[in-house]
Design an enzyme around this catalytic site. Structure first.
Site, PDB file in Angstrom:
ATOM      1  N   LYS A 171       0.847  -1.205   0.000  1.00 27.24           N
ATOM      2  CA  LYS A 171       0.000   0.000   0.000  1.00 27.24           C
ATOM      3  C   LYS A 171       0.876   1.245   0.000  1.00 27.24           C
ATOM      4  CE  LYS A 171      -1.811   3.027   2.594  1.00 27.24           C
ATOM      5  NZ  LYS A 171      -1.989   4.154   1.656  1.00 27.24           N
ATOM      6  N   GLY A 224       6.853   6.110   7.817  1.00 26.01           N
ATOM      7  CA  GLY A 224       5.941   7.251   7.826  1.00 26.01           C
ATOM      8  C   GLY A 224       6.059   8.010   9.130  1.00 26.01           C
ATOM      9  N   GLY A 229       2.922   5.232  12.905  1.00 31.67           N
ATOM     10  CA  GLY A 229       3.794   4.096  13.236  1.00 31.67           C
ATOM     11  C   GLY A 229       3.368   3.408  14.523  1.00 31.67           C
ATOM     12  N   GLU A 246      10.007   2.696  10.400  1.00 30.18           N
ATOM     13  CA  GLU A 246      10.942   3.804  10.232  1.00 30.18           C
ATOM     14  C   GLU A 246      10.119   5.080  10.332  1.00 30.18           C
ATOM     15  OE1 GLU A 246      14.084   3.775  10.251  1.00 30.18           O
ATOM     16  OE2 GLU A 246      14.403   1.623   9.989  1.00 30.18           O
ATOM     17  N   CYS A 280      13.373  11.929   5.997  1.00 28.72           N
ATOM     18  CA  CYS A 280      13.576  11.649   7.417  1.00 28.72           C
ATOM     19  C   CYS A 280      15.030  11.855   7.818  1.00 28.72           C
ATOM     20  CB  CYS A 280      13.124  10.238   7.736  1.00 28.72           C
ATOM     21  SG  CYS A 280      13.721   9.028   6.569  1.00 28.72           S
ATOM     22  N   GLN A 327       0.901  19.533   3.833  1.00 29.99           N
ATOM     23  CA  GLN A 327       2.297  19.619   4.263  1.00 29.99           C
ATOM     24  C   GLN A 327       2.753  21.082   4.276  1.00 29.99           C
ATOM     25  OE1 GLN A 327       4.329  16.945   5.381  1.00 29.99           O
ATOM     26  NE2 GLN A 327       5.524  18.709   6.049  1.00 29.99           N
ATOM     27  N   GLU A 378       9.483  16.933  14.130  1.00 32.32           N
ATOM     28  CA  GLU A 378       9.873  16.872  12.720  1.00 32.32           C
ATOM     29  C   GLU A 378       8.960  17.780  11.892  1.00 32.32           C
ATOM     30  OE1 GLU A 378       9.227  13.109  10.586  1.00 32.32           O
ATOM     31  OE2 GLU A 378      11.306  13.256   9.922  1.00 32.32           O
TER      32      GLU A 378
END
Ligand code: NDP
Length: 477
Positions: A171, A224, A229, A246, A280, A327, A378
């Site tokens: 996916k 993601g 996560g 991750e 990342c 974003q 982040e």
């Protein structure tokens, strides 16, 4: 025409479809892509279950041949597919082509892994007994990927899964179906038997819980955000599936007084603003010692001014747009928060370039402290903050003071400073005189603490997640 999902060897449209829009030009619709629902996701898992044992029973060399063919096609078509990737995700053409080339290299590397068939032969503590430690596939793997590396990340999960005899339900992020579709198309035409690789495009909110929570799924590999996560981990572990996550970073790049400033500024620009800062491994915290601080900021500000923001596929562009409106709003929110906390914001304005697109000038946040929100969370955009420190000791303490731990870097001409940093850094990957971003395909990739969970990805280490060891004791009697 709707570009279909691939389930059990058939291209199937779904109950729903969505347009895939170019972030450099919102009037440019790349195509319509199917969106799977829970029923289709379940059908994909069933197809993978049916296909897995036959796939695993093939000799590794047969699996290797298919993967090698697919890797070869990705390499041969990297210009064309890289252009399509840049059109969809918004990274520059150079970055898009490089990513597809990387995907090809990854797939070829894991083709080799399929024949290396790792195992061990050992003696026992008992006389006349021998031990064989072999590796077997885990079974059915759900692969859930983000939008920022729409070819390379799927490749580095799918290729080792297939190489080691697993079947996959893939996916991709809802924002980047086209790159995912092309990758699957290449792999399928290389000769994968039906059901071995299934593509379910669609919303993570709608089908994510099926792909992670279905008891027939043996393993879930996810990249993601931290919040998703966590949810993926709970859902997979609730039925005993193995899980690998991750989840981002807040990567420090230390700049010491003795650093070569030309190389440092070039490295900071690449690390902070490459891929529009949407990675990342981005160098998002620039930790600079006092004596060089002002000159570094001045040089980096000048270099920032040279960055040409524009259509991702225009040859002059050195930084593409932000991926989408959400974003962009997130990036701008963090700029406001940083200003409210007292940072001097250099750049970061919305750009009107004539065509409607998500254009944001790269931003430098000067005068920040490590406890500021913008240095804890982040941002995932072209935003880098500068933190002033006194010396190497303070720099290392600041670098390690984060809930993440993916990658960390240092610029210095001192071997002893570099060595001390390399030893004392608590990140999973450490760079000396290199930006924090930019990793190779044949070595382990991954972080510590909030950045990663489970075995490492990439390189030979990838087999730890995608295989299960079997210890066989044999007596000649
Ligand atoms: P998400 O974590 O939401 O998405 C990553 C993947 O997970 C996508 O395929 C997504 O699908 C899927 N997903 C969403 N919900 C679920 C669920 N409940 N169960 C299973 N899978 C699910 O990240 P976004 O792409 O929305 O980006 C949001 C933020 O995440 C970014 O701003 C950035 O901070 C961070 N991020 C970090 C990345 C990294 O490499 N560390 C990469 C990308 C994002 P869908 O796209 O359909 O929602």
């Amino acid at each position: 025409m709707v570009n279909a999902n691939y389930i059990g060897g058939q291209w199937l449209t779904g109950p729903d479809a969505r347009p895939d829009v170019n972030p450099s030009d919102l009037g440019d619709v790349i195509g319509e892509f199917a969106r799977a629902d829970a029923t289709q996701a379940e059908a994909a898992i069933a197809a993978a279950v049916d296909a897995q044992k036959g796939w695993a029973a093939l000799p590794g060399a047969a699996r290797a041949e298919i993967l090698d063919r697919a890797g070869g096609e990705l390499l041969a078509r990297c210009e064309e597919l890289g252009d399509a990737l840049s059109r969809e995700e918004g990274k520059t053409l150079t970055e898009g082509v490089a990513e597809v080339r990387r995907a090809g290299q990854i797939v070829k590397f894991h083709a080799g892994e399929a024949v290396r068939n790792p195992g061990e032969f050992l003696g026992s503590v008992r006389a006349d007994v021998e031990i064989v430690v072999s590796r077997e596939p885990v079974g059915v793997v759900s692969v859930i990927t983000p939008w920022n590396f729409p070819m390379a990340i799927p490749a580095w999960k799918i290729a080792p899964a297939l190489a080691h005899g697993n079947a996959v339900v893939f996916k991709p992020a809802d924002l980047v179906p086209s790159s995912a579709w092309s990758l699957v198309d290449v792999l399928i035409r290389a000769g994968l038997p039906e059901g071995v690789l299934n593509l379910v495009m669609g919303s993570g909110r709608e089908i994510g819980d099926v792909l992670t929570g279905d008891e027939r799924v043996d393993a879930v590999s996810f990249t993601g955000s931290t919040s998703t996560g966590r949810r993926v981990r709970e859902s997979a572990q609730s039925h005993g599936a193995r899980v690998q996550l991750e989840m981002g970073g807040k990567n420090p790049l230390i700049i010491l007084d003795d650093a070569d400033l030309d190389a440092t500024v070039a490295g900071a620009v690449e690390g902070s603003f490459g891929s529009t800062g949407q990675r990342c491994t981005a160098s998002s915290r620039l930790v600079v010692t006092d004596r060089i601080h002002d000159e570094f900021v001045q040089r980096l500000t000048a270099a920032r001014n040279e960055i040409i923001v524009g259509d991702a596929r225009h040859p002059d562009t050195t930084m593409g747009p932000v991926v989408d409106a959400d974003q962009l709003a997130q990036d701008r929110r963090y700029l406001d928060v940083a200003a409210a906390e007292g940072a001097e914001v250099v750049g970061g304005e919305l750009l009107d370039l004539g065509t409607p697109g998500h254009y944001l000038a790269p931003a430098l946040l000067v005068g920040t402290r490590n406890d500021h929100v913008v240095n804890r969370e982040e941002v995932f955009g072209p935003v880098a903050s500068v933190i002033r420190v006194n010396d190497l000791d303070e720099a290392i303490a600041v670098a390690n003071d984060t809930e993440f731990g993916l990658t960390a870097g240092i610029y210095t001409t001192s071997l002893s400073a570099a060595t001390r940093f390399r030893r004392q850094s608590t990140a999973g990957m450490v760079m000396v005189n290199l930006p924090t971003a930019g990793v190779d395909y044949h070595v382990p990739f991954g972080g510590r603490r909030g950045s990663s969970f489970g075995p490492r990805e990439q390189g030979r280490d990838a087999r730890d997640f995608y295989t299960s060891t079997k210890t066989s004791y044999v007596s000649g009697m």
